[in-house]
Enzyme design. Sequence first.
Site, mmCIF file in Angstrom:
data_model
loop_
_atom_site.group_PDB
_atom_site.id
_atom_site.type_symbol
_atom_site.label_atom_id
_atom_site.label_comp_id
_atom_site.label_asym_id
_atom_site.label_seq_id
_atom_site.Cartn_x
_atom_site.Cartn_y
_atom_site.Cartn_z
ATOM 1 N N ASP A 109 9.929 -0.117 -3.162
ATOM 2 C CA ASP A 109 10.383 1.031 -2.356
ATOM 3 C C ASP A 109 11.301 0.733 -1.157
ATOM 4 O OD1 ASP A 109 8.133 1.628 -3.835
ATOM 5 O OD2 ASP A 109 7.030 2.534 -2.182
ATOM 6 N N GLU B 51 2.603 9.584 -3.903
ATOM 7 C CA GLU B 51 3.032 8.490 -3.033
ATOM 8 C C GLU B 51 4.307 8.898 -2.279
ATOM 9 O OE1 GLU B 51 1.525 4.585 -5.479
ATOM 10 O OE2 GLU B 51 3.492 5.308 -6.031
HETATM 11 C C1 FRU Z 1 5.175 3.193 -4.342
HETATM 12 C C2 FRU Z 1 4.086 2.296 -3.797
HETATM 13 C C3 FRU Z 1 3.570 2.847 -2.485
HETATM 14 C C4 FRU Z 1 3.022 1.640 -1.810
HETATM 15 C C5 FRU Z 1 3.966 0.553 -2.258
HETATM 16 C C6 FRU Z 1 3.312 -0.781 -2.481
HETATM 17 O O1 FRU Z 1 6.028 2.544 -5.212
HETATM 18 O O2 FRU Z 1 3.043 2.169 -4.734
HETATM 19 O O3 FRU Z 1 2.653 3.902 -2.624
HETATM 20 O O4 FRU Z 1 2.982 1.773 -0.427
HETATM 21 O O5 FRU Z 1 4.548 0.996 -3.459
HETATM 22 O O6 FRU Z 1 4.265 -1.766 -2.719
#
Ligand code: FRU
Length: 474
Positions: A22, A197
């Site tokens: 992300d 998320e």
């Molecule tokens: C989304 C996610 C988030 C988390 C991160 C962990 O892709 O799963 O929810 O904070 O990636 O790397």
Amino acid sequence: DVEQEKFRPKFHFSPEANWMNDPNGMVYYEGEYHLFFQYYPDSTVWGPMHWGHAVSKDLVDWEEMGIALYPDELGYIFSGSAVADHQNTAGFKSGEHTPLVAIFTHHHDENGEVQSLAFSNDRGRTWEKYENNPVLPNPGIQDFRDPKVMWHEEGGQWIMSLAAKDVIHFYSSPNLKDWTFESEFGKGIGAKGGVWECPDLFEIKGEDGRSKWVLFVSINPGAPNGGSGTQYFTGEFDGKTFAADHQDEKWLDWGTDNYAGVTWANVPKEDGRTLFMGWMNNWLYGDRTPTEGWRGAMTLARELVLVRDQGDDYIAQKPVREFYQKLKPSIESKQVNFNEALAIGSESGFVVKLSGFQESKGDIKIKLFNENGEELLLNLTADKISLDRSSSGETGFHPEFGKIQEMPYRGNNLVDVELVVDASSIEVFINDGLYAMTAQVFNKCPFDKMMVERPDAPGKYSASVYEVPAMSSR
Ligand code: FRU
């Protein structure tokens, strides 16, 4: 090594080495756009998360910086946001610069997920974690993460959107340190095929001067074409509660590879744009893609706008104007026969703009191909647009990678189709970005030919092709 780097994007951000997911902490400050990102510096697959960092003056040419945040005793550094604390509400200011404050999730396998702060007084170059972390403890919800914080002008306070299992929680704070629960959004609303998320709540102006509140919610799994994707809701926010216009979700991007995207904080008022970037990958196969030494790229930075279509509100998106300003035309407004191949060859990626479809509702096929037998097909009909990458190159690393991706089309007149092609991706924008599809494509040779097929009503369409210069780091 050339062979290893063949899938390396030339003008999309990718980390020099190892794993990225992300985008995080996107904030503008003093002429620089900051992009932080979920990063594991020790492997090309996901692991204990850090925040990597890159900076750009124009949202196109990115320079990777050192790691901003390392895991600590509270856990891994998961996704989150950053703000410019102009009024020093948190009291972190120690020099001349406005403090940049990162609000992120500490993820701990045993102790759970909590929200924490870090700050920088030197334009994002170095970061210090707040001594009294966490600022928001876990209320007993396993998935409780990805804080996105915005300054709410009318309320004169900070608002945090947080993903809590399969709903969103909103909190308020005067100082980024003390948070008050305000409301919950999402019971019985939207897609529920997975965990929610990376939310993002923001206000956006429409072309007609209207303004709306928009809530982005990424979901994994549960996206319409499999794996992870980003749904959104339009509605109203009164400082405490978000009320959606509909129970049903809309999807920001119907391609498989645009996830966890959110908008930039602190974009100057005189600029006024809503700027977005997403992770150009999918959790379904994200750790198997055939790149070597690095894995994961971002979408282009995009400008989001609110448009009205057939009585409803939608988010339309296009690459930022800074991107278009770098393009070099190689074919300009050429009238081309349908069903005839057009040479578009370019090694460093290209943009194709197509228009002049003469009242078509979408009854054409656009094919990118090469002499290696690789082809990528976009099939437009009056009620559906599909992207077929099944013969596009390497697809065997996951059984679902070659599946055809579909997007509903509301039968609008087809005005323009724009394809942005880099070394391992395609971004499709239709009707000025009202419809978008983003997908990874691992073709071994560049696509150097295009054909627009319309067997029933031949004639001509208009094509422009542009070269895209590589980023200075590539
Ligand atoms: C989304 C996610 C988030 C988390 C991160 C962990 O892709 O799963 O929810 O904070 O990636 O790397």
